[in-house]
Design an enzyme around this catalytic site. Structure first.
Site, PDB file in Angstrom:
ATOM      1  N   SER A   1       0.830  -1.197   0.000  1.00  0.00           N
ATOM      2  CA  SER A   1       0.000   0.000   0.000  1.00  0.00           C
ATOM      3  C   SER A   1       0.872   1.257   0.000  1.00  0.00           C
ATOM      4  O   SER A   1       1.672   1.449  -0.915  1.00  0.00           O
ATOM      5  CB  SER A   1      -0.974  -0.039   1.188  1.00  0.00           C
ATOM      6  OG  SER A   1      -1.956   0.958   1.077  1.00  0.00           O
TER       7      SER A   1
ATOM      8  N   ASP B   1      -9.995  -4.270  -4.706  1.00  0.00           N
ATOM      9  CA  ASP B   1      -9.443  -3.365  -3.694  1.00  0.00           C
ATOM     10  C   ASP B   1     -10.307  -2.101  -3.602  1.00  0.00           C
ATOM     11  O   ASP B   1     -10.405  -1.342  -4.566  1.00  0.00           O
ATOM     12  CB  ASP B   1      -8.004  -2.991  -4.064  1.00  0.00           C
ATOM     13  CG  ASP B   1      -7.252  -2.304  -2.936  1.00  0.00           C
ATOM     14  OD1 ASP B   1      -7.890  -1.580  -2.150  1.00  0.00           O
ATOM     15  OD2 ASP B   1      -6.023  -2.494  -2.847  1.00  0.00           O
TER      16      ASP B   1
ATOM     17  N   HIS C   1      -8.102  -5.067  -0.165  1.00  0.00           N
ATOM     18  CA  HIS C   1      -6.863  -4.363   0.198  1.00  0.00           C
ATOM     19  C   HIS C   1      -6.101  -5.193   1.223  1.00  0.00           C
ATOM     20  O   HIS C   1      -6.114  -4.909   2.426  1.00  0.00           O
ATOM     21  CB  HIS C   1      -7.190  -2.969   0.736  1.00  0.00           C
ATOM     22  CG  HIS C   1      -5.988  -2.065   0.802  1.00  0.00           C
ATOM     23  ND1 HIS C   1      -5.298  -1.675  -0.319  1.00  0.00           N
ATOM     24  CD2 HIS C   1      -5.349  -1.495   1.862  1.00  0.00           C
ATOM     25  CE1 HIS C   1      -4.296  -0.886   0.029  1.00  0.00           C
ATOM     26  NE2 HIS C   1      -4.303  -0.771   1.349  1.00  0.00           N
TER      27      HIS C   1
END
Length: 240
Positions: A127, A183, A215
């Site tokens: 991320s 996501d 995610h």
């Protein structure tokens, strides 16, 4: 205030370190996402080490400093840079990104100082950490062995070329990007746009889609990362 002095004013915890099991010939620096710490990726490192293919690799899991995050109402949490929005190209925290890049380059330079060649170092993350790994890796003044960006995107895409040092040492450095097509935070389209932008600039990107993944990371993805690391940082054994 200079970048160096501003960076040194941030309180930073020492990274979590997993020493090499055998002779230390390579290093992986893996960067966590927003609101996490290096400890959040310790289970993944244990998994990668389990099959003993990566015994010569030291793993470094740095911890982000606590900073206010605009998209979370200014709440302080571990972050590598402020995020106002995850919409493409919207009002990015350039100073924060560059400050974290300086810190990550420092971690790499310390490994080089300790005798590990830059090309035996892989920079990766998830991320926000994955975005930092792509940015810091491609804009490093020394060639590293590989870059991993999971559930991530290309930072400062409008001005990216301005941050690439003369010589573009990492033009051919392999990049592995993994992303879930469901996501809800870092949208799949943003990741695909980032892949396209990187390829258009001539970078060596392998992009893998994990169907149904949100995610997070899944076992297939972690296995693919292990394979990527093993390929880029093969054991040297007793060789000099």
């Amino acid at each position: 205030m200079s970048a160096a002095s501003s960076s040194s004013s941030i309180r930073r915890m020492a990274p979590l370190v997993f020493p090499a099991i055998g002779r230390h010939t390579a290093t992986v620096i893996f960067i966590h996402g927003l609101g996490d710490t290096g400890h959040g990726w310790s289970d993944a490192v244990e998994l990668w080490r389990k099959r003993q293919r990566l015994n010569e690799i030291k793993f470094i899991l740095p911890h982000a400093p606590h900073i206010p995050i605009s998209m979370n109402a200014g709440l302080k949490m571990p972050g590598w840079f402020d995020i106002k929005s995850l919409q493409k190209g919207e009002d990015e925290d350039g100073p924060g990104v560059l400050q974290s890049r300086e810190y990550l380059h420092g971690l790499i330079q310390q490994e080089i100082k300790d005798g590990i060649p830059a090309e035996r170092i892989v920079l990766g993350g998830f991320s926000q950490g994955g975005a930092m790994s792509i940015f810091a890796g491609l804009t490093a003044p020394f060639k590293i062995g590989g870059i991993v960006g999971l559930s991530s995107w290309l930072l400062l895409n409008q001005t990216f070329k301005e941050h690439v040092p003369e010589g573009n040492a990492n033009k051919a450095t392999p990049i592995f990007m993994g992303h879930g097509d469901r996501d809800p935070l870092v949208l799949y389209d943003l990741a695909k746009d980032s892949e396209k932008a990187l390829k258009n600039m001539g970078y060596d990107v392998t992009f893998k889609t994990y169907r149904g993944m949100q995610h997070s990371a899944c076992l297939d993805e972690l296995n693919d990362v292990e394979a990527f690391i093993g390929d880029k940082l093969p054991p040297k054994g007793d060789a000099n």
